[in-house]
Design an enzyme around this catalytic site. Structure first.
Site, short mmCIF file in Angstrom:
data_model
loop_
_atom_site.label_atom_id
_atom_site.label_comp_id
_atom_site.label_asym_id
_atom_site.label_seq_id
_atom_site.Cartn_x
_atom_site.Cartn_y
_atom_site.Cartn_z
N ALA A 1 4.20 0.27 -0.76
CA ALA A 1 4.59 1.59 -1.28
C ALA A 1 5.96 1.53 -1.93
O ALA A 1 6.19 2.16 -2.97
CB ALA A 1 4.58 2.62 -0.15
N ASP A 2 6.89 0.80 -1.34
CA ASP A 2 8.21 0.66 -1.94
C ASP A 2 8.12 -0.02 -3.30
O ASP A 2 8.80 0.38 -4.25
CB ASP A 2 9.12 -0.15 -1.02
CG ASP A 2 9.74 0.69 0.08
OD1 ASP A 2 10.31 1.74 -0.24
OD2 ASP A 2 9.66 0.30 1.25
#
Length: 397
Positions: A167-168
């Site tokens: 997600a980052d």
């Protein structure tokens, strides 16, 4: 040859990992990136993951092409230094909890008053508003709340989180793209600076594809299917006789037909359900049995050569050692070599994309904490005596 972002000044005041990686992408293409770290704590990436000879490897990559400055933004004098710095900056990337910059006297209203052209990218798990906006969060929570973990894993197993910052990483690429969009609006369209509100969870919703629309229109909630797809089949990993794994994808109808001919099951092509991806997905057991039997009787070299001759889609399942040795990655220098003053030659992923006239580059690896503090503050008009006083007060290192 000039870099495409030469002259764009970026301040990276973010940590772990979406904001800093977005700044790294901009730096790879020539942006002048200044990394602000706390004088005592430094960037958490310096202590994240393995190190060699005392050199943190995560930081060596994440800090590349960035000047490093120590500055306590939460101290009154630190905020004053920051306001002087932001007077002549194009982009600020930050990921403090909503309200933190405002509490320090560095909110968008203040910064835009001193620099109307400033683009402020605010990267948080849940965004700047909403009932969860003040919760602490990381990419892992975005992977959970977006619906990603719920559909990842085996049907009879638990929801599965990725073993890396998925997600980052997606949020970082989205942030870099958002910054470029805002820069285009400002510089090509005669616009002004603005605030980018990037909630890490939201790009995850986008990359999950049509899940939201399927639920909205059909009321269906996607379940875990392991390596299988709900949209087409065969799509799975299969083990060869010499113990290697391969991945097969048949998103296109023509590819699916070629695969079934190759594995000796052409009669399946004539089945009515075979004509659509959804129909094939409903009969994945039959198709997987055909592929696993054929692939499981042959070694990796034989399987890949046969698939290539048939123009069917297949790839070996690699670990990072395989990536280093593969001729495709070697030919493209996908994992490139940079020079680190302590480690010497180091291998890391190169710039994200290739531009024919203005390619990106790794000019230097992550620098020691505060290495450029004196140069940057001197450029703002702080003389040696003033810098010494700020050091004595713990505002800088």
């Amino acid at each position: 040859m000039h870099s495409p972002l030469e002259g764009v000044r970026v301040v990276d005041a973010s940590t772990l990992f979406a904001g800093p990686l977005a700044a790294t992408v901009l730096g790879d293409y020539g942006a002048d990136v200044t990394k602000i770290e706390h004088p005592v704590k430094g960037d958490p990436a310096r202590g994240h993951g393995p190190a060699k000879d005392g050199v943190p490897l995560w930081w060596t990559m994440l800090g590349r092409n960035k000047r490093t400055v120590t500055l306590d933004l939460g101290a009154a004098k630190g905020a004053e230094v920051a306001r002087n710095l932001f007077k002549d900056v194009d982009v600020l990337i930050e990921n403090f909890r909503p309200g933190t910059l405002e509490r320090w006297g560095l909110g968008p209203d203040v910064l835009h008053e001193i620099n109307p052209k400033l683009i402020i990218a605010r990267v948080t798990t849940y965004g700047q508003f909403g009932p969860y906006s003040h919760r602490p969060g990381f990419g892992t929570l975005a992977e959970a709340m977006s619906g990603f973990a719920a559909i990842t894993g085996e049907p009879d197993g638990p929801p599965t989180l990725p073993p890396f910052g998925l997600a980052d990483g997606i949020a970082a690429l989205t942030t870099a793209q958002a910054i470029m969009t805002a820069l285009y609006h400002r510089d090509a369209r005669g616009g002004t600076g603005q605030v980018i509100d990037l909630a890490i969870v939201e790009p995850m919703l986008t990359v999950l594809g049509m899940q939201a629309m399927v639920y909205d229109q059909l009321g269906q909630v996607q379940q875990r299917t392991g390596n299988r797809s709900v949209n087409n089949a065969p799509r799975n990993t299969y083990r060869t006789v010499d113990g290697r794994w391969v991945a097969v994808s048949t998103s296109a109808q023509a590819i699916a037909e070629r695969v079934m001919r190759l594995v000796g099951r052409p009669e399946l092509i004539d089945e009515p359900w075979f004509a659509t991806g959804v129909g094939r997905a409903a009969h994945a057991d039959v198709l997987d049995e055909a592929l696993s039997g054929w692939i499981g009787a042959r070694d990796l070299a034989t399987v890949t050569e046969a698939f290539e001759r048939a123009q069917a889609a297949i790839a070996p399942v690699y670990d990072i050692a395989d990536v280093f040795a593969d001729p495709q990655f070697i030919a493209r220098d996908s994992v490139t070599t940079a020079h680190d003053p302590t480690l010497g030659p180091v291998r890391m992923p190169g710039p994200l994309y290739r531009l024919s006239r203005t390619p990106g580059s790794i000019r230097w690896t992550g620098r020691p904490r505060g290495a450029d503090t004196d140069d940057v503050l001197a450029g703002l008009g702080y003389d040696e005596e003033e810098r010494a006083k700020l050091r004595a007060e713990g505002v800088i290192q």
